[in-house]
Design a protein around this motif. Structure first.
Motif, short mmCIF file in Angstrom:
data_model
loop_
_atom_site.label_atom_id
_atom_site.label_comp_id
_atom_site.label_asym_id
_atom_site.label_seq_id
_atom_site.Cartn_x
_atom_site.Cartn_y
_atom_site.Cartn_z
N ILE A 24 -7.95 -3.63 -0.50
CA ILE A 24 -6.78 -3.89 -1.34
C ILE A 24 -5.67 -2.89 -1.06
O ILE A 24 -4.50 -3.25 -0.93
CB ILE A 24 -7.18 -3.88 -2.84
CG1 ILE A 24 -8.08 -5.08 -3.13
CG2 ILE A 24 -5.95 -3.89 -3.74
CD1 ILE A 24 -8.70 -5.08 -4.49
N VAL A 25 -6.00 -1.62 -0.94
CA VAL A 25 -4.99 -0.59 -0.66
C VAL A 25 -4.35 -0.83 0.71
O VAL A 25 -3.12 -0.74 0.86
CB VAL A 25 -5.62 0.82 -0.73
CG1 VAL A 25 -4.70 1.87 -0.16
CG2 VAL A 25 -5.97 1.14 -2.18
N ILE A 26 -5.16 -1.16 1.70
CA ILE A 26 -4.60 -1.44 3.03
C ILE A 26 -3.72 -2.67 2.98
O ILE A 26 -2.63 -2.71 3.57
CB ILE A 26 -5.74 -1.61 4.06
CG1 ILE A 26 -6.41 -0.27 4.31
CG2 ILE A 26 -5.21 -2.20 5.37
CD1 ILE A 26 -7.66 -0.36 5.17
N GLY A 27 -4.15 -3.68 2.25
CA GLY A 27 -3.35 -4.91 2.13
C GLY A 27 -2.03 -4.69 1.41
O GLY A 27 -1.02 -5.31 1.74
N MET A 28 -2.01 -3.80 0.43
CA MET A 28 -0.77 -3.56 -0.31
C MET A 28 0.20 -2.69 0.48
O MET A 28 1.37 -2.63 0.15
CB MET A 28 -1.09 -2.92 -1.66
CG MET A 28 -1.84 -3.86 -2.57
SD MET A 28 -1.89 -3.33 -4.26
CE MET A 28 -0.23 -3.68 -4.79
N ASN A 29 -0.28 -2.01 1.51
CA ASN A 29 0.59 -1.17 2.32
C ASN A 29 1.05 -1.84 3.61
O ASN A 29 1.65 -1.20 4.45
CB ASN A 29 -0.11 0.15 2.66
CG ASN A 29 -0.26 1.02 1.44
OD1 ASN A 29 0.57 1.00 0.54
ND2 ASN A 29 -1.33 1.78 1.39
N THR A 30 0.78 -3.13 3.75
CA THR A 30 1.25 -3.84 4.94
C THR A 30 2.72 -4.19 4.79
O THR A 30 3.31 -4.08 3.70
CB THR A 30 0.42 -5.11 5.18
OG1 THR A 30 0.52 -5.95 4.04
CG2 THR A 30 -1.03 -4.78 5.47
N ASP A 31 3.30 -4.67 5.86
CA ASP A 31 4.74 -4.91 5.89
C ASP A 31 5.24 -6.01 4.95
O ASP A 31 6.22 -5.81 4.26
CB ASP A 31 5.17 -5.21 7.33
CG ASP A 31 6.66 -5.06 7.54
OD1 ASP A 31 7.29 -4.37 6.72
OD2 ASP A 31 7.16 -5.60 8.53
N PRO A 32 4.63 -7.20 4.85
CA PRO A 32 5.17 -8.22 3.93
C PRO A 32 5.02 -7.89 2.44
O PRO A 32 5.56 -8.59 1.61
CB PRO A 32 4.40 -9.48 4.26
CG PRO A 32 3.67 -9.23 5.51
CD PRO A 32 3.60 -7.76 5.70
N LYS A 33 4.32 -6.87 2.03
CA LYS A 33 4.11 -6.44 0.65
C LYS A 33 3.67 -7.58 -0.28
O LYS A 33 4.42 -8.05 -1.13
CB LYS A 33 5.37 -5.78 0.06
CG LYS A 33 5.80 -4.53 0.76
CD LYS A 33 4.89 -3.40 0.39
CE LYS A 33 5.43 -2.13 1.05
NZ LYS A 33 4.52 -1.07 1.07
#
Length: 79
Positions: free
Chosen positions: A60-69
């Motif tokens: 989840i943390v990695i997913g929330m820090n990706t470019d498309p937010k």
């Protein structure tokens, strides 16, 4: 005075240990202290707990820090 580590051989004993003589102090004469025997088991138990409870929050943390937010709902939905 320095302590000496020794290991005890498992399985069949060698001919020198049967006779009680022989000065070749190989690995069969070494003995590992109890704390050194137990730390891998302790460490793996702790690592299992960390991996079990930390994997999904890490994703989840990695997913929330990706470019498309993405939003949290988008991250938790299966689609």
């Amino acid at each position: 005075m320095a302590s000496k580590l020794t290991l005890k051989a498992k399985g069949k004993s060698t001919s020198s240990s049967k006779r009680g003589g022989g000065g070749g102090g190989g690995l069969s004469d070494m003995e590992i202290p109890k704390p050194l025997k137990e730390w891998p088991t302790w460490f793996l138990k702790k690592a299992k707990v960390v991996a079990h409870y930390g994997f999904i929050p890490l994703i989840i943390v990695i997913g929330m820090n990706t470019d498309p937010k993405p939003s949290i709902a988008q991250l938790l939905s299966p689609v």
